[in-house]
Scaffold this motif. Structure first.
Motif, mmCIF file in Angstrom:
data_model
loop_
_atom_site.group_PDB
_atom_site.id
_atom_site.type_symbol
_atom_site.label_atom_id
_atom_site.label_comp_id
_atom_site.label_asym_id
_atom_site.label_seq_id
_atom_site.Cartn_x
_atom_site.Cartn_y
_atom_site.Cartn_z
ATOM 1 N N VAL A 4 40.488 -5.725 -18.166
ATOM 2 C CA VAL A 4 39.879 -4.754 -17.500
ATOM 3 C C VAL A 4 38.567 -5.063 -17.747
ATOM 4 N N VAL A 5 37.649 -5.325 -16.668
ATOM 5 C CA VAL A 5 36.237 -5.354 -16.894
ATOM 6 C C VAL A 5 35.592 -4.008 -16.249
ATOM 7 N N LEU A 6 34.728 -3.571 -16.898
ATOM 8 C CA LEU A 6 33.981 -2.467 -16.637
ATOM 9 C C LEU A 6 32.751 -2.791 -15.799
ATOM 10 N N ALA A 7 32.593 -2.494 -14.823
ATOM 11 C CA ALA A 7 31.511 -2.930 -13.972
ATOM 12 C C ALA A 7 31.024 -2.007 -12.895
ATOM 13 N N ALA A 8 30.983 -0.648 -13.315
ATOM 14 C CA ALA A 8 30.802 0.279 -12.362
ATOM 15 C C ALA A 8 29.082 0.648 -12.067
ATOM 16 N N GLY A 9 28.266 0.240 -13.253
ATOM 17 C CA GLY A 9 27.161 0.697 -13.473
ATOM 18 C C GLY A 9 26.027 0.104 -12.508
ATOM 19 N N LYS A 10 24.848 0.709 -12.149
ATOM 20 C CA LYS A 10 24.219 0.794 -11.126
ATOM 21 C C LYS A 10 23.127 -0.670 -11.518
ATOM 22 N N GLY A 24 27.105 -6.799 -11.310
ATOM 23 C CA GLY A 24 28.185 -8.023 -11.506
ATOM 24 C C GLY A 24 28.219 -9.203 -10.609
ATOM 25 N N LEU A 25 27.353 -9.243 -9.541
ATOM 26 C CA LEU A 25 27.116 -10.358 -8.736
ATOM 27 C C LEU A 25 25.683 -10.998 -9.017
ATOM 28 N N VAL A 26 24.952 -10.412 -9.945
ATOM 29 C CA VAL A 26 23.913 -11.161 -10.248
ATOM 30 C C VAL A 26 24.228 -12.451 -10.876
ATOM 31 N N GLU A 27 23.260 -13.572 -10.534
ATOM 32 C CA GLU A 27 23.944 -14.829 -11.037
ATOM 33 C C GLU A 27 23.244 -15.299 -12.272
ATOM 34 N N VAL A 28 23.947 -15.853 -13.212
ATOM 35 C CA VAL A 28 23.364 -16.376 -14.350
ATOM 36 C C VAL A 28 23.782 -17.873 -14.647
ATOM 37 N N ALA A 29 22.902 -19.083 -14.327
ATOM 38 C CA ALA A 29 23.037 -20.277 -14.528
ATOM 39 C C ALA A 29 24.114 -20.611 -13.253
ATOM 40 N N GLY A 30 23.614 -19.812 -12.120
ATOM 41 C CA GLY A 30 24.535 -20.246 -10.953
ATOM 42 C C GLY A 30 25.622 -19.634 -10.530
ATOM 43 N N ARG A 31 26.049 -18.702 -11.471
ATOM 44 C CA ARG A 31 27.386 -18.000 -11.327
ATOM 45 C C ARG A 31 27.347 -16.536 -11.589
ATOM 46 N N PRO A 32 28.021 -15.877 -10.810
ATOM 47 C CA PRO A 32 28.104 -14.324 -10.970
ATOM 48 C C PRO A 32 28.514 -13.973 -12.338
ATOM 49 N N VAL A 100 43.108 -5.791 -22.442
ATOM 50 C CA VAL A 100 41.865 -6.377 -23.281
ATOM 51 C C VAL A 100 40.839 -5.871 -22.099
ATOM 52 N N VAL A 101 39.687 -5.259 -22.880
ATOM 53 C CA VAL A 101 38.835 -4.620 -21.998
ATOM 54 C C VAL A 101 37.190 -5.429 -22.421
ATOM 55 N N MET A 102 36.695 -5.504 -21.325
ATOM 56 C CA MET A 102 35.250 -6.322 -21.489
ATOM 57 C C MET A 102 34.270 -5.790 -20.861
ATOM 58 N N ASN A 103 32.905 -5.643 -21.139
ATOM 59 C CA ASN A 103 31.806 -4.916 -20.661
ATOM 60 C C ASN A 103 31.525 -6.161 -19.456
ATOM 61 N N GLY A 104 31.275 -5.686 -18.437
ATOM 62 C CA GLY A 104 31.067 -6.735 -17.251
ATOM 63 C C GLY A 104 29.808 -7.263 -17.194
ATOM 64 N N ASP A 105 28.627 -6.682 -18.061
ATOM 65 C CA ASP A 105 27.290 -7.423 -18.182
ATOM 66 C C ASP A 105 27.087 -8.240 -19.614
ATOM 67 N N ASN A 106 28.321 -8.515 -20.025
ATOM 68 C CA ASN A 106 28.277 -9.535 -21.368
ATOM 69 C C ASN A 106 28.516 -11.018 -20.940
ATOM 70 N N HIS A 219 26.350 -12.052 -25.328
ATOM 71 C CA HIS A 219 25.012 -11.487 -25.082
ATOM 72 C C HIS A 219 24.978 -10.580 -24.012
ATOM 73 N N ASN A 220 24.504 -9.535 -24.057
ATOM 74 C CA ASN A 220 24.264 -8.409 -22.863
ATOM 75 C C ASN A 220 23.099 -9.142 -21.952
ATOM 76 N N VAL A 221 23.040 -9.170 -20.561
ATOM 77 C CA VAL A 221 22.064 -9.895 -19.847
ATOM 78 C C VAL A 221 21.274 -8.990 -19.012
ATOM 79 N N ASN A 222 21.366 -7.883 -19.447
ATOM 80 C CA ASN A 222 20.378 -6.518 -18.637
ATOM 81 C C ASN A 222 18.759 -6.990 -18.494
ATOM 82 N N GLU A 223 18.475 -7.779 -19.717
ATOM 83 C CA GLU A 223 16.997 -7.981 -19.633
ATOM 84 C C GLU A 223 16.915 -9.661 -19.353
ATOM 85 N N PRO A 224 15.656 -9.769 -18.571
ATOM 86 C CA PRO A 224 15.284 -11.145 -18.180
ATOM 87 C C PRO A 224 15.460 -12.153 -19.211
#
Length: 235
Positions: A4-10, A24-32, A100-106, A219-224
């Motif tokens: 389960v991926v928790l990905a509801a946040g704004k 969840g669709l923000v790209e890091v190194a070319g992938r969401p 298994v549960v994972m935060n979607g911004d990690n 890593h959480n990737v909320n910050e630039p």
């Protein structure tokens, strides 16, 4: 085993990137971001994936459809973002335990499989991936207290006065006991239903809760700066 991926946040901290798309669709190194979470769950043996969506959830559904790398992919909605325990509650009942549960911004490159193995070997109700952090960082995440054998004796979300330096890393393995626990929690001082509080209920009900120390990075990737750090590590 379900993932389960928790990905509801704004994704407010990711603005302006999230003004027209979910985080969840923000790209890091070319992938969401969600692709990294899905790959992590597949790597530990999950054979069905569920995403808890909310803000611009239809965009996530349109992007991924009904499967990811030939693995069934489903969606549940958290219409009101009322915390992580409330988010996980939307995903139940899952088809089988453990889940298994994972935060979607990690994004993680770590010993995730070790957490799953520990969970199975100890017959735990919950197993958490944790990492020693500085006191200031501990104030921004869930903090775990453990005994000498590594069993969790308490957990608190974003404490003003952290009781330990062991921070959760947004990766959890749960058995069926977590389902009633997430339904029993009450709103925290922040007005949210916290997953940390649900796990703490398990501890105080006498269930076994394990902690596995991080080997690698997550890593959480909320910050630039965090996104840049992760992108550099992935290159």
């Amino acid at each position: 085993m379900d993932g389960v991926v928790l990905a509801a946040g704004k994704g407010s901290r990711m603005q302006p990137l999230t003004e027209q798309r979910p985080k969840g669709l923000v790209e890091v190194a070319g992938r969401p971001l969600l692709s990294y979470a899905f790959d992590a769950l597949l790597s530990v043996g999950c054979d069905r994936l569920v995403v808890v969506v909310g803000y611009r959830g239809d965009d996530i559904v349109a992007h991924y459809g009904e499967s990811y790398r030939e693995t069934p992919l489903g969606y549940v909605e958290q219409p009101d973002r009322l915390g992580t325990a409330h988010a996980l509650r939307q995903a139940f009942p899952v088809e089988e335990s453990p889940v298994v549960v994972m935060n979607g911004d990690n994004v993680c490159r770590a010993n995730l499989d070790a957490a799953v193995r520990r969970h199975r070997e100890t017959d735990a109700a919950a197993t958490l991936l944790v990492e020693p952090v500085a006191r200031e960082q501990a104030r921004t995440t869930g903090v775990v207290e453990t005994d000498a054998d590594g069993r969790v004796t308490g957990l608190v979300e974003k404490p003003d006065d952290p009781p330990s330096s062991l921070a959760t890393r947004g990766f959890y393995v749960f058995d069926a006991e977590i389902d009633p626990a997430v339904r029993l929690v009450t709103p925290s001082a922040r007005g949210e239903y916290e997953l940390a509080d649900a796990i703490d209920l398990l501890v105080h009900a006498g269930h076994r809760v394990e902690a596995v120390e991080l080997d690698g990075w997550c890593h959480n990737v909320n910050e630039p700066a965090d996104r840049e750090r992760v992108a550099d590590r992935l290159r």
